[in-house]
Enzyme design. Sequence first.
Site, PDB file in Angstrom:
ATOM      1  N   ASP A  40      -1.521  -9.455  -4.037  1.00 23.91           N
ATOM      2  CA  ASP A  40      -0.242  -8.782  -4.276  1.00 23.91           C
ATOM      3  C   ASP A  40      -0.483  -7.403  -4.880  1.00 23.91           C
ATOM      4  O   ASP A  40       0.267  -6.948  -5.757  1.00 23.91           O
ATOM      5  CB  ASP A  40       0.669  -9.619  -5.173  1.00 23.91           C
ATOM      6  CG  ASP A  40       2.132  -9.198  -5.099  1.00 23.91           C
ATOM      7  OD1 ASP A  40       2.466  -8.382  -4.230  1.00 23.91           O
ATOM      8  OD2 ASP A  40       2.935  -9.675  -5.916  1.00 23.91           O
TER       9      ASP A  40
ATOM     10  N   HIS B 100       2.403 -16.010  -3.718  1.00 20.26           N
ATOM     11  CA  HIS B 100       2.152 -15.913  -5.166  1.00 20.26           C
ATOM     12  C   HIS B 100       2.816 -17.006  -6.008  1.00 20.26           C
ATOM     13  O   HIS B 100       3.706 -16.748  -6.831  1.00 20.26           O
ATOM     14  CB  HIS B 100       2.496 -14.539  -5.714  1.00 20.26           C
ATOM     15  CG  HIS B 100       3.786 -13.917  -5.245  1.00 20.26           C
ATOM     16  ND1 HIS B 100       4.967 -14.602  -5.142  1.00 20.26           N
ATOM     17  CD2 HIS B 100       4.054 -12.642  -4.874  1.00 20.26           C
ATOM     18  CE1 HIS B 100       5.907 -13.773  -4.720  1.00 20.26           C
ATOM     19  NE2 HIS B 100       5.377 -12.578  -4.558  1.00 20.26           N
TER      20      HIS B 100
ATOM     21  N   PHE C 281       0.806  -1.225   0.000  1.00 21.02           N
ATOM     22  CA  PHE C 281       0.000   0.000   0.000  1.00 21.02           C
ATOM     23  C   PHE C 281       0.836   1.270   0.000  1.00 21.02           C
ATOM     24  O   PHE C 281       0.308   2.368   0.114  1.00 21.02           O
ATOM     25  CB  PHE C 281      -0.971  -0.030   1.178  1.00 21.02           C
ATOM     26  CG  PHE C 281      -2.160  -0.951   0.964  1.00 21.02           C
ATOM     27  CD1 PHE C 281      -2.418  -1.517  -0.273  1.00 21.02           C
ATOM     28  CD2 PHE C 281      -3.023  -1.253   2.004  1.00 21.02           C
ATOM     29  CE1 PHE C 281      -3.511  -2.356  -0.481  1.00 21.02           C
ATOM     30  CE2 PHE C 281      -4.123  -2.084   1.806  1.00 21.02           C
ATOM     31  CZ  PHE C 281      -4.376  -2.640   0.580  1.00 21.02           C
ATOM     32  N   ARG C 282       2.173   1.133  -0.073  1.00 22.15           N
ATOM     33  CA  ARG C 282       3.109   2.208  -0.416  1.00 22.15           C
ATOM     34  C   ARG C 282       3.337   3.250   0.681  1.00 22.15           C
ATOM     35  O   ARG C 282       4.227   4.080   0.543  1.00 22.15           O
ATOM     36  CB  ARG C 282       2.663   2.937  -1.703  1.00 22.15           C
ATOM     37  CG  ARG C 282       2.412   2.031  -2.898  1.00 22.15           C
ATOM     38  CD  ARG C 282       3.594   1.190  -3.261  1.00 22.15           C
ATOM     39  NE  ARG C 282       3.444   0.495  -4.542  1.00 22.15           N
ATOM     40  CZ  ARG C 282       4.216  -0.496  -4.939  1.00 22.15           C
ATOM     41  NH1 ARG C 282       5.187  -0.928  -4.155  1.00 22.15           N
ATOM     42  NH2 ARG C 282       4.035  -1.071  -6.111  1.00 22.15           N
TER      43      ARG C 282
ATOM     44  N   HIS D 241       8.931 -14.284  -1.008  1.00 20.41           N
ATOM     45  CA  HIS D 241       8.908 -14.140  -2.462  1.00 20.41           C
ATOM     46  C   HIS D 241       9.961 -15.093  -2.993  1.00 20.41           C
ATOM     47  O   HIS D 241      11.157 -14.935  -2.732  1.00 20.41           O
ATOM     48  CB  HIS D 241       9.234 -12.700  -2.848  1.00 20.41           C
ATOM     49  CG  HIS D 241       9.245 -12.460  -4.324  1.00 20.41           C
ATOM     50  ND1 HIS D 241       8.469 -11.486  -4.904  1.00 20.41           N
ATOM     51  CD2 HIS D 241       9.923 -13.054  -5.344  1.00 20.41           C
ATOM     52  CE1 HIS D 241       8.676 -11.493  -6.216  1.00 20.41           C
ATOM     53  NE2 HIS D 241       9.555 -12.448  -6.498  1.00 20.41           N
TER      54      HIS D 241
ATOM     55  N   ASN E 120       8.374  -3.801   2.277  1.00 27.32           N
ATOM     56  CA  ASN E 120       9.290  -3.085   1.364  1.00 27.32           C
ATOM     57  C   ASN E 120       8.759  -1.711   0.998  1.00 27.32           C
ATOM     58  O   ASN E 120       8.585  -1.357  -0.168  1.00 27.32           O
ATOM     59  CB  ASN E 120       9.586  -3.911   0.121  1.00 27.32           C
ATOM     60  CG  ASN E 120       8.338  -4.336  -0.640  1.00 27.32           C
ATOM     61  OD1 ASN E 120       7.279  -4.540  -0.059  1.00 27.32           O
ATOM     62  ND2 ASN E 120       8.473  -4.480  -1.950  1.00 27.32           N
TER      63      ASN E 120
END
Length: 449
Positions: free
Chosen positions: A299, A229, A62-63, A175, A93
Site C-alpha cells: 500500500d 490490507h 504511485f500518484r 478497501h 484513485n
Amino acid sequence: MSRTLFQNANVVLADSVRPGSVLVENGKILDVDAGSHVQAEQVVDCSGRHLLPGVIDDQVHFRDPGLTHKEDLETASRACAAGGVTSFLEMPNTKPPAITLAGVRDKEAIAAQKSRVNYGFYIGATPDNVPELQQATDVPGIKIFIGSSTGNLLVDEQAALERIFAETDLPICAHCEDEATVRANAERLAGTTDITDHSRIRDENAAVIATKRATELARRHKHRFHVLHVSTAAELPLLADASPYITAEICLHHVFFNVDDYARLGSRIQMNPSIKTKADNDGLWQGLLDGTIQVIATDHAPHTLEEKSQPYPQSPSGLPAVENSLALMLDQANAGRCTLNQIASWMSDAPARVWGMVGKGRIEAGYDADLVLVDMNEKRTIRDADQHTKSRWSPWDGETLQGWPVATYVHGHCVWNTIRGFDDSFRGTKLRFDHSRGGFWNTVDGIGT
C-alpha cells in the site's frame, strides 16, 4: 539470441531452496538446473547468495498523474527496482481517477515511458460506471472503495455494490472500512488533535463490518474477491472459511507497527486502515503462517514530509514502502520467523495467481526472468536520505535489517544493482492477465505461461 547464466545460486523454487544455475534466454527462464557446460553471453556469479522470483506488489499508489510532487512512475519504479520489486499493480484513485478504460490506457501510456519495472492498473468502481467495468478485460481487476475515499470513488450504497458484484466478471478488490462507522466515530471525537485517535476513528469495528459485508457479497454472487490490507485479527475468522472466491493480504505496517508506536513515529504511521494493537500484529502474522492470508503488499502511498508533519487531522494517511518490503521480510527469515519459500509465495507466486499474471511469480522454465538476487548476510540501516522514492523518507528510518536485495532483473535485464546503480535505459512492460484460469485457488501449480 541473448543468454544469461545465473551461476552457483541458492535458487528459491516453489517448494525448496537448492543450489543450482538458472539459464535465461531472451528474457525467459530456459532452465533452472543448467549445467556448467552451458554457453551464455553473460554469466552472473551468485555464489553465497539466493535467487528469488521478483516481488509483485499488488497494491501501490504511485500518484502519476496529478499528484507527482509526491511521487511519479519514474521515481516509484526506481524505488521498486532497488527493493527487488519487478512488477506492480497501481490503484485508480489518481487525479483524474482511472474509472474508465480510457483512463487506464492513459496511465499505461505514462508507464510505458517511465517505468523501470512491469506494470498494471486497476479500474476504479463508482456507483454508476458498470458499463465501463464490463469493457475492461486486460486489467488486473476492479477496485472498490467501500470506505476511505471521496467523490465518486466511494461506493458504500448496497444497491451499487450488488450491481458491481452481479454484473461484472473481473476479480474485485476493496478497501474495507465501513464509512458510517468511521463518520460516527469522527463525530464523537470531533475536534481531536491526538494522532492516536486515528485508530479510534478507524477502529476494528469499521474494518470488520466492511469486510463481512464484502465477503458476503462475493460468496453470494460467486465472484472472486480480494480483501486488501487486512488490519485486524478480528477479520481473520471471516477469511478462514474456505472459499474458492476469497483471498486476502496484509501490508507490513499492520504487522510491524501498532498503536504504541504513535508516540515514537506520529503521523509517519498514520494509515487507512489504521494501525491497530500488538495483538493484531501477532494475529495477522499467524494468519500468514496458517494460510488464512495469502499475499503481502505495501500500500505504498507517499506524501511529502511537510504534508505528513501537519497537525492531526490535517496530516494525510499513507507511507512509502516498496524499496524496503523485501528486506523487512528477509530480516524476518533470518530471525527464524518464516522461510524464504514462504516469502516467495506471499510476495511473488500468490499475487501472480490471485490476479492471473501470465508467466510471473516463480523461478520455473518458461516463466519470465523477473528475478532478485539477495545477500542474506548483508546488513544495512534504512535512512531517509537514502530512499529513492520522491518523498525521501521511510517509517523504518534508523532500523538495521539483515538480508537485502543486491541486484534486480526484469525480463532478464539488470535494472539495478548495488555496484552500478540503475540502468535508466530499460523499461518494463505491461503485465498480461488471464482471468479464465480461475485465480489463486485454481492455480495451485502456478499461473503458468
